[in-house]
Scaffold this active site. Sequence first.
Site, PDB file in Angstrom:
ATOM      1  N   HIS A   1     -81.557  44.352 -88.889  1.00 51.82           N
ATOM      2  CA  HIS A   1     -81.115  43.015 -88.470  1.00 51.82           C
ATOM      3  C   HIS A   1     -81.659  42.683 -87.076  1.00 51.82           C
ATOM      4  O   HIS A   1     -82.085  41.554 -86.817  1.00 51.82           O
ATOM      5  CB  HIS A   1     -79.585  42.944 -88.437  1.00 51.82           C
ATOM      6  CG  HIS A   1     -78.908  43.187 -89.747  1.00 51.82           C
ATOM      7  ND1 HIS A   1     -78.102  44.262 -89.986  1.00 51.82           N
ATOM      8  CD2 HIS A   1     -78.912  42.465 -90.906  1.00 51.82           C
ATOM      9  CE1 HIS A   1     -77.620  44.206 -91.220  1.00 51.82           C
ATOM     10  NE2 HIS A   1     -78.103  43.128 -91.797  1.00 51.82           N
TER      11      HIS A   1
ATOM     12  N   GLN B   1     -87.918  42.003 -95.910  1.00 44.11           N
ATOM     13  CA  GLN B   1     -88.601  42.411 -97.149  1.00 44.11           C
ATOM     14  C   GLN B   1     -87.767  43.426 -97.939  1.00 44.11           C
ATOM     15  O   GLN B   1     -87.935  43.574 -99.149  1.00 44.11           O
ATOM     16  CB  GLN B   1     -89.962  43.016 -96.808  1.00 44.11           C
ATOM     17  CG  GLN B   1     -90.820  43.297 -98.042  1.00 44.11           C
ATOM     18  CD  GLN B   1     -91.780  44.437 -97.826  1.00 44.11           C
ATOM     19  OE1 GLN B   1     -92.562  44.407 -96.872  1.00 44.11           O
ATOM     20  NE2 GLN B   1     -91.744  45.441 -98.683  1.00 44.11           N
TER      21      GLN B   1
ATOM     22  N   LEU C   1     -74.149  45.311 -88.588  1.00 52.47           N
ATOM     23  CA  LEU C   1     -75.550  45.152 -88.176  1.00 52.47           C
ATOM     24  C   LEU C   1     -76.206  46.482 -87.787  1.00 52.47           C
ATOM     25  O   LEU C   1     -75.545  47.388 -87.288  1.00 52.47           O
ATOM     26  CB  LEU C   1     -75.619  44.163 -87.002  1.00 52.47           C
ATOM     27  CG  LEU C   1     -75.038  42.773 -87.301  1.00 52.47           C
ATOM     28  CD1 LEU C   1     -75.125  41.873 -86.071  1.00 52.47           C
ATOM     29  CD2 LEU C   1     -75.755  42.114 -88.486  1.00 52.47           C
TER      30      LEU C   1
ATOM     31  N   ASP D   1     -85.004  43.103 -99.071  1.00 53.82           N
ATOM     32  CA  ASP D   1     -84.448  42.376-100.226  1.00 53.82           C
ATOM     33  C   ASP D   1     -85.559  41.492-100.797  1.00 53.82           C
ATOM     34  O   ASP D   1     -85.536  40.266-100.650  1.00 53.82           O
ATOM     35  CB  ASP D   1     -83.234  41.556 -99.788  1.00 53.82           C
ATOM     36  CG  ASP D   1     -82.131  42.445 -99.264  1.00 53.82           C
ATOM     37  OD1 ASP D   1     -81.348  42.948-100.072  1.00 53.82           O
ATOM     38  OD2 ASP D   1     -82.068  42.665 -98.042  1.00 53.82           O
TER      39      ASP D   1
HETATM   40  P1  AMP Z   1     -77.562  41.689 -95.131  1.00 56.24           P
HETATM   41  O1  AMP Z   1     -76.686  41.704 -93.925  1.00 56.24           O
HETATM   42  O2  AMP Z   1     -77.705  43.033 -95.793  1.00 56.24           O
HETATM   43  O3  AMP Z   1     -77.260  40.565 -96.069  1.00 56.24           O
HETATM   44  O4  AMP Z   1     -79.022  41.384 -94.593  1.00 56.24           O
HETATM   45  C1  AMP Z   1     -79.298  40.279 -93.776  1.00 56.24           C
HETATM   46  C2  AMP Z   1     -80.792  40.177 -93.610  1.00 56.24           C
HETATM   47  O5  AMP Z   1     -81.290  41.373 -93.024  1.00 56.24           O
HETATM   48  C3  AMP Z   1     -81.522  39.994 -94.950  1.00 56.24           C
HETATM   49  O6  AMP Z   1     -82.585  39.083 -94.769  1.00 56.24           O
HETATM   50  C4  AMP Z   1     -82.035  41.391 -95.220  1.00 56.24           C
HETATM   51  O7  AMP Z   1     -83.187  41.415 -96.023  1.00 56.24           O
HETATM   52  C5  AMP Z   1     -82.346  41.866 -93.821  1.00 56.24           C
HETATM   53  N1  AMP Z   1     -82.377  43.341 -93.768  1.00 56.24           N
HETATM   54  C6  AMP Z   1     -81.444  44.192 -94.251  1.00 56.24           C
HETATM   55  N2  AMP Z   1     -81.845  45.455 -94.083  1.00 56.24           N
HETATM   56  C7  AMP Z   1     -83.068  45.405 -93.499  1.00 56.24           C
HETATM   57  C8  AMP Z   1     -84.011  46.388 -93.080  1.00 56.24           C
HETATM   58  N3  AMP Z   1     -83.802  47.686 -93.232  1.00 56.24           N
HETATM   59  N4  AMP Z   1     -85.164  45.961 -92.518  1.00 56.24           N
HETATM   60  C9  AMP Z   1     -85.408  44.632 -92.362  1.00 56.24           C
HETATM   61  N5  AMP Z   1     -84.557  43.657 -92.723  1.00 56.24           N
HETATM   62  C10 AMP Z   1     -83.409  44.048 -93.293  1.00 56.24           C
END
Ligand code: AMP
Length: 284
Positions: A37, A150, A33, A152
Amino acid sequence: MILYKKIHDLQKRLQLLRAEGKTIGFVPTMGALHNGHMQLIETCKKNNDIAVCSIFINPVQFNDKKDYEKYPVTIDKDILLLEQNHTDILFWPPVSEIYPDGLEADFQYELGFLETILEGYYRPGHFQGVCRVMHLLLNIVQPDDLFMGQKDYQQCMVLGKLINDNAIPAKLHIEDTQREETGLAMSSRNMRLSNEGKQKATAIFQALNYIKNNISSGDVDQLKATAKQMLISAGFEKIDYIEICDAISLEPAKKIDPSKKYVALAAAFLEGVRLIDNIIIDVA
Ligand code: AMP
Protein backbone atom coordinates in the site's frame (compact mmCIF):
# COMPACT_ATOMS: atom_id res chain seq x y z
CA MET A 1 -2.98 14.34 7.33
CA ILE A 2 -6.66 15.13 7.72
CA LEU A 3 -9.11 12.31 8.43
CA TYR A 4 -12.66 12.49 7.06
CA LYS A 5 -15.49 10.11 7.85
CA LYS A 6 -18.23 12.04 6.02
CA ILE A 7 -18.53 12.31 2.25
CA HIS A 8 -19.79 15.89 2.45
CA ASP A 9 -16.78 17.11 4.50
CA LEU A 10 -14.30 15.32 2.26
CA GLN A 11 -15.86 16.74 -0.88
CA LYS A 12 -15.85 20.29 0.51
CA ARG A 13 -12.10 20.02 1.15
CA LEU A 14 -11.39 18.44 -2.25
CA GLN A 15 -13.37 21.17 -3.98
CA LEU A 16 -11.18 23.83 -2.37
CA LEU A 17 -8.00 21.99 -3.32
CA ARG A 18 -9.18 21.61 -6.92
CA ALA A 19 -10.02 25.32 -7.06
CA GLU A 20 -6.39 25.98 -6.07
CA GLY A 21 -5.34 23.95 -9.11
CA LYS A 22 -4.12 20.94 -7.12
CA THR A 23 -4.20 17.49 -8.71
CA ILE A 24 -5.72 14.65 -6.73
CA GLY A 25 -4.36 11.09 -6.59
CA PHE A 26 -6.33 8.29 -4.98
CA VAL A 27 -5.31 5.00 -3.33
CA PRO A 28 -8.35 2.95 -2.22
CA THR A 29 -7.62 0.24 0.38
CA MET A 30 -9.28 -1.98 2.95
CA GLY A 31 -6.70 -1.07 5.60
CA ALA A 32 -4.31 -3.34 7.51
CA LEU A 33 -1.74 -1.43 5.53
CA HIS A 34 1.68 -2.75 4.51
CA ASN A 35 4.52 -1.73 2.22
CA GLY A 36 2.53 -2.69 -0.89
CA HIS A 37 0.00 0.00 0.00
CA MET A 38 2.79 2.41 0.92
CA GLN A 39 4.37 1.96 -2.49
CA LEU A 40 1.06 3.05 -4.03
CA ILE A 41 0.92 6.09 -1.73
CA GLU A 42 4.50 7.03 -2.63
CA THR A 43 3.82 6.85 -6.38
CA CYS A 44 0.53 8.70 -5.88
CA LYS A 45 2.36 11.49 -4.08
CA LYS A 46 5.03 11.69 -6.79
CA ASN A 47 2.38 12.10 -9.50
CA ASN A 48 -0.09 14.37 -7.72
CA ASP A 49 -0.22 17.36 -5.39
CA ILE A 50 -2.63 15.63 -3.02
CA ALA A 51 -2.64 11.97 -2.01
CA VAL A 52 -6.00 10.66 -0.81
CA CYS A 53 -6.18 7.20 0.74
CA SER A 54 -9.42 5.47 1.67
CA ILE A 55 -9.80 2.68 4.19
CA PHE A 56 -13.08 0.85 3.79
CA ILE A 57 -13.67 -2.85 4.31
CA ASN A 58 -16.37 -3.21 1.70
CA PRO A 59 -18.95 -5.74 2.97
CA VAL A 60 -20.54 -6.28 -0.45
CA GLN A 61 -17.39 -7.66 -2.08
CA PHE A 62 -17.03 -10.55 0.38
CA ASN A 63 -18.77 -13.66 -0.88
CA ASP A 64 -17.64 -15.40 2.33
CA LYS A 65 -19.10 -13.78 5.47
CA LYS A 66 -16.39 -15.33 7.69
CA ASP A 67 -13.66 -13.79 5.53
CA TYR A 68 -15.30 -10.38 6.06
CA GLU A 69 -15.58 -10.87 9.80
CA LYS A 70 -11.95 -12.00 10.07
CA TYR A 71 -10.55 -9.21 7.89
CA PRO A 72 -7.75 -7.58 9.95
CA VAL A 73 -8.33 -4.09 11.33
CA THR A 74 -5.24 -2.10 12.43
CA ILE A 75 -6.48 1.48 12.12
CA ASP A 76 -4.06 3.11 14.65
CA LYS A 77 -1.05 1.60 12.93
CA ASP A 78 -2.53 2.47 9.51
CA ILE A 79 -2.91 6.14 10.46
CA LEU A 80 0.68 6.25 11.68
CA LEU A 81 1.99 4.65 8.47
CA LEU A 82 -0.04 7.02 6.28
CA GLU A 83 1.26 10.05 8.19
CA GLN A 84 4.85 8.80 7.92
CA ASN A 85 4.33 8.47 4.18
CA HIS A 86 2.97 12.01 3.77
CA THR A 87 -0.60 11.11 2.88
CA ASP A 88 -2.65 14.30 2.79
CA ILE A 89 -6.15 12.93 3.32
CA LEU A 90 -7.55 9.73 4.77
CA PHE A 91 -11.18 8.89 4.03
CA TRP A 92 -12.39 6.36 6.61
CA PRO A 93 -16.18 6.17 6.30
CA PRO A 94 -18.52 3.87 8.23
CA VAL A 95 -20.57 1.39 6.17
CA SER A 96 -23.73 3.55 6.62
CA GLU A 97 -21.99 6.49 4.93
CA ILE A 98 -21.23 4.50 1.76
CA TYR A 99 -24.44 2.45 1.72
CA PRO A 100 -27.10 4.64 3.39
CA ASP A 101 -29.86 2.60 1.74
CA GLY A 102 -28.48 -0.75 2.87
CA LEU A 103 -26.36 -3.40 1.20
CA GLU A 104 -28.87 -4.83 -1.26
CA ALA A 105 -28.45 -3.68 -4.86
CA ASP A 106 -30.91 -4.05 -7.73
CA PHE A 107 -28.40 -3.40 -10.49
CA GLN A 108 -25.57 -5.33 -12.17
CA TYR A 109 -22.34 -4.20 -13.78
CA GLU A 110 -21.82 -5.79 -17.16
CA LEU A 111 -18.43 -7.46 -16.77
CA GLY A 112 -18.85 -10.22 -19.35
CA PHE A 113 -16.09 -12.83 -19.61
CA LEU A 114 -14.02 -11.22 -16.81
CA GLU A 115 -16.61 -12.25 -14.25
CA THR A 116 -16.75 -15.86 -15.39
CA ILE A 117 -13.15 -16.90 -14.74
CA LEU A 118 -10.60 -17.10 -11.92
CA GLU A 119 -11.62 -14.74 -9.08
CA GLY A 120 -14.93 -14.11 -10.83
CA TYR A 121 -15.69 -17.84 -10.89
CA TYR A 122 -14.45 -18.72 -7.40
CA ARG A 123 -15.83 -15.62 -5.67
CA PRO A 124 -19.32 -15.13 -7.12
CA GLY A 125 -20.50 -11.54 -6.77
CA HIS A 126 -17.05 -10.33 -5.69
CA PHE A 127 -16.40 -8.08 -8.68
CA GLN A 128 -19.96 -6.71 -8.58
CA GLY A 129 -19.16 -5.59 -5.02
CA VAL A 130 -15.79 -4.18 -6.08
CA CYS A 131 -17.41 -2.21 -8.92
CA ARG A 132 -20.17 -0.95 -6.68
CA VAL A 133 -17.81 0.49 -4.07
CA MET A 134 -15.24 1.74 -6.57
CA HIS A 135 -17.89 3.51 -8.67
CA LEU A 136 -19.11 5.27 -5.51
CA LEU A 137 -15.58 6.10 -4.28
CA LEU A 138 -14.50 7.41 -7.68
CA ASN A 139 -17.59 9.63 -7.82
CA ILE A 140 -16.88 10.90 -4.31
CA VAL A 141 -13.14 11.59 -4.71
CA GLN A 142 -13.09 12.37 -8.46
CA PRO A 143 -9.35 11.78 -8.67
CA ASP A 144 -7.12 12.69 -11.58
CA ASP A 145 -5.16 9.49 -10.97
CA LEU A 146 -6.08 6.16 -9.42
CA PHE A 147 -3.35 3.82 -8.12
CA MET A 148 -3.88 0.07 -7.80
CA GLY A 149 -1.64 -2.98 -7.39
CA GLN A 150 -0.82 -5.65 -9.95
CA LYS A 151 -1.17 -8.09 -7.03
CA ASP A 152 -4.91 -8.00 -7.85
CA TYR A 153 -4.42 -8.45 -11.59
CA GLN A 154 -7.99 -9.30 -12.53
CA GLN A 155 -9.31 -6.51 -10.30
CA CYS A 156 -7.17 -4.02 -12.25
CA MET A 157 -8.76 -5.27 -15.47
CA VAL A 158 -12.25 -4.94 -13.95
CA LEU A 159 -11.43 -1.39 -12.86
CA GLY A 160 -10.15 -0.56 -16.34
CA LYS A 161 -13.51 -1.70 -17.72
CA LEU A 162 -15.50 0.19 -15.06
CA ILE A 163 -13.62 3.41 -15.83
CA ASN A 164 -13.98 2.92 -19.57
CA ASP A 165 -17.64 1.86 -19.63
CA ASN A 166 -18.71 4.74 -17.38
CA ALA A 167 -16.43 7.38 -18.94
CA ILE A 168 -14.87 8.09 -15.53
CA PRO A 169 -12.15 10.73 -16.03
CA ALA A 170 -9.49 9.08 -13.85
CA LYS A 171 -6.23 7.61 -15.15
CA LEU A 172 -5.56 4.12 -13.81
CA HIS A 173 -1.94 3.40 -12.78
CA ILE A 174 -1.01 -0.21 -12.03
CA GLU A 175 1.96 -0.64 -9.71
CA ASP A 176 4.25 -3.66 -9.27
CA THR A 177 3.55 -6.21 -6.55
CA GLN A 178 5.63 -5.60 -3.44
CA ARG A 179 7.05 -8.76 -1.89
CA GLU A 180 8.72 -9.90 1.31
CA GLU A 181 12.38 -10.93 0.93
CA THR A 182 11.12 -14.52 0.71
CA GLY A 183 9.09 -13.67 -2.41
CA LEU A 184 5.73 -13.81 -0.62
CA ALA A 185 3.45 -11.10 -2.00
CA MET A 186 2.59 -8.62 0.73
CA SER A 187 -1.06 -8.87 1.73
CA SER A 188 -3.22 -7.82 4.65
CA ARG A 189 -4.31 -11.45 4.86
CA ASN A 190 -0.71 -12.57 5.60
CA MET A 191 -1.30 -11.27 9.14
CA ARG A 192 -3.56 -14.25 9.69
CA LEU A 193 -0.74 -16.73 8.88
CA SER A 194 1.57 -18.25 11.51
CA ASN A 195 5.33 -17.71 11.04
CA GLU A 196 5.55 -21.24 9.68
CA GLY A 197 2.62 -20.48 7.36
CA LYS A 198 4.38 -17.38 6.01
CA GLN A 199 7.35 -19.58 5.13
CA LYS A 200 5.18 -22.26 3.46
CA ALA A 201 3.23 -19.58 1.59
CA THR A 202 6.34 -18.65 -0.41
CA ALA A 203 5.54 -21.76 -2.48
CA ILE A 204 3.01 -19.65 -4.43
CA PHE A 205 5.74 -17.37 -5.76
CA GLN A 206 8.00 -20.38 -6.39
CA ALA A 207 5.26 -22.19 -8.31
CA LEU A 208 4.53 -19.11 -10.44
CA ASN A 209 8.25 -18.69 -11.07
CA TYR A 210 8.49 -22.35 -12.06
CA ILE A 211 5.89 -21.64 -14.76
CA LYS A 212 7.72 -18.49 -15.85
CA ASN A 213 11.13 -20.19 -16.03
CA ASN A 214 9.82 -23.19 -17.97
CA ILE A 215 7.26 -21.52 -20.22
CA SER A 216 9.36 -22.23 -23.32
CA SER A 217 8.49 -25.94 -22.94
CA GLY A 218 5.06 -24.91 -24.22
CA ASP A 219 3.41 -27.74 -22.27
CA VAL A 220 0.69 -25.77 -20.48
CA ASP A 221 -0.90 -28.78 -18.75
CA GLN A 222 2.42 -30.06 -17.39
CA LEU A 223 3.43 -26.57 -16.19
CA LYS A 224 0.15 -26.15 -14.29
CA ALA A 225 0.26 -29.69 -12.87
CA THR A 226 3.81 -29.28 -11.53
CA ALA A 227 3.01 -25.87 -10.07
CA LYS A 228 -0.07 -27.35 -8.39
CA GLN A 229 2.01 -30.19 -6.96
CA MET A 230 4.46 -27.63 -5.53
CA LEU A 231 1.62 -26.01 -3.58
CA ILE A 232 0.27 -29.33 -2.35
CA SER A 233 3.76 -30.42 -1.22
CA ALA A 234 4.19 -27.13 0.65
CA GLY A 235 1.01 -27.87 2.63
CA PHE A 236 -1.65 -25.78 0.87
CA GLU A 237 -5.02 -27.23 1.82
CA LYS A 238 -7.02 -26.24 -1.24
CA ILE A 239 -6.15 -24.77 -4.62
CA ASP A 240 -8.81 -22.73 -6.38
CA TYR A 241 -6.74 -22.30 -9.52
CA ILE A 242 -3.33 -22.11 -11.11
CA GLU A 243 -3.77 -20.72 -14.57
CA ILE A 244 -1.71 -19.34 -17.43
CA CYS A 245 -3.63 -16.63 -19.25
CA ASP A 246 -3.18 -14.17 -22.06
CA ALA A 247 -2.01 -11.04 -20.20
CA ILE A 248 -4.34 -8.76 -22.16
CA SER A 249 -7.55 -10.77 -22.60
CA LEU A 250 -7.12 -13.07 -19.57
CA GLU A 251 -8.20 -15.94 -21.81
CA PRO A 252 -6.64 -19.19 -20.44
CA ALA A 253 -3.80 -20.34 -22.71
CA LYS A 254 -4.07 -23.72 -24.44
CA LYS A 255 -0.66 -23.39 -26.02
CA ILE A 256 2.13 -20.85 -25.80
CA ASP A 257 2.56 -18.31 -28.57
CA PRO A 258 6.05 -16.73 -28.21
CA SER A 259 4.80 -13.42 -29.63
CA LYS A 260 2.34 -12.99 -26.74
CA LYS A 261 2.59 -11.89 -23.13
CA TYR A 262 1.12 -14.15 -20.46
CA VAL A 263 0.24 -13.94 -16.81
CA ALA A 264 0.41 -16.90 -14.43
CA LEU A 265 -2.10 -16.58 -11.61
CA ALA A 266 -2.81 -18.62 -8.50
CA ALA A 267 -5.32 -18.67 -5.65
CA ALA A 268 -4.97 -21.18 -2.83
CA PHE A 269 -5.73 -21.70 0.85
CA LEU A 270 -3.15 -22.10 3.59
CA GLU A 271 -4.07 -22.22 7.29
CA GLY A 272 -7.60 -21.31 6.17
CA VAL A 273 -6.38 -18.08 4.55
CA ARG A 274 -7.03 -17.52 0.85
CA LEU A 275 -3.91 -16.14 -0.86
CA ILE A 276 -3.60 -14.87 -4.43
CA ASP A 277 -0.60 -13.91 -6.52
CA ASN A 278 0.47 -13.58 -10.16
CA ILE A 279 3.47 -12.88 -12.34
CA ILE A 280 3.73 -11.56 -15.87
CA ILE A 281 5.57 -13.71 -18.38
CA ASP A 282 7.18 -12.26 -21.45
CA VAL A 283 7.96 -15.31 -23.54
CA ALA A 284 10.15 -13.56 -26.10
P1 AMP B 1 -6.50 -4.05 -0.38
O1 AMP B 1 -6.33 -3.21 0.84
O2 AMP B 1 -5.96 -5.45 -0.24
O3 AMP B 1 -7.87 -3.97 -0.97
O4 AMP B 1 -5.55 -3.40 -1.48
C1 AMP B 1 -5.61 -2.04 -1.80
C2 AMP B 1 -4.73 -1.80 -3.00
O5 AMP B 1 -3.39 -2.18 -2.69
C3 AMP B 1 -5.15 -2.63 -4.22
O6 AMP B 1 -4.99 -1.84 -5.38
C4 AMP B 1 -4.15 -3.77 -4.20
O7 AMP B 1 -3.92 -4.33 -5.46
C5 AMP B 1 -2.92 -3.06 -3.68
N1 AMP B 1 -1.98 -4.04 -3.09
C6 AMP B 1 -2.26 -5.00 -2.19
N2 AMP B 1 -1.17 -5.73 -1.94
C7 AMP B 1 -0.18 -5.23 -2.72
C8 AMP B 1 1.19 -5.57 -2.93
N3 AMP B 1 1.78 -6.58 -2.30
N4 AMP B 1 1.90 -4.83 -3.81
C9 AMP B 1 1.32 -3.80 -4.47
N5 AMP B 1 0.04 -3.42 -4.32
C10 AMP B 1 -0.69 -4.14 -3.46
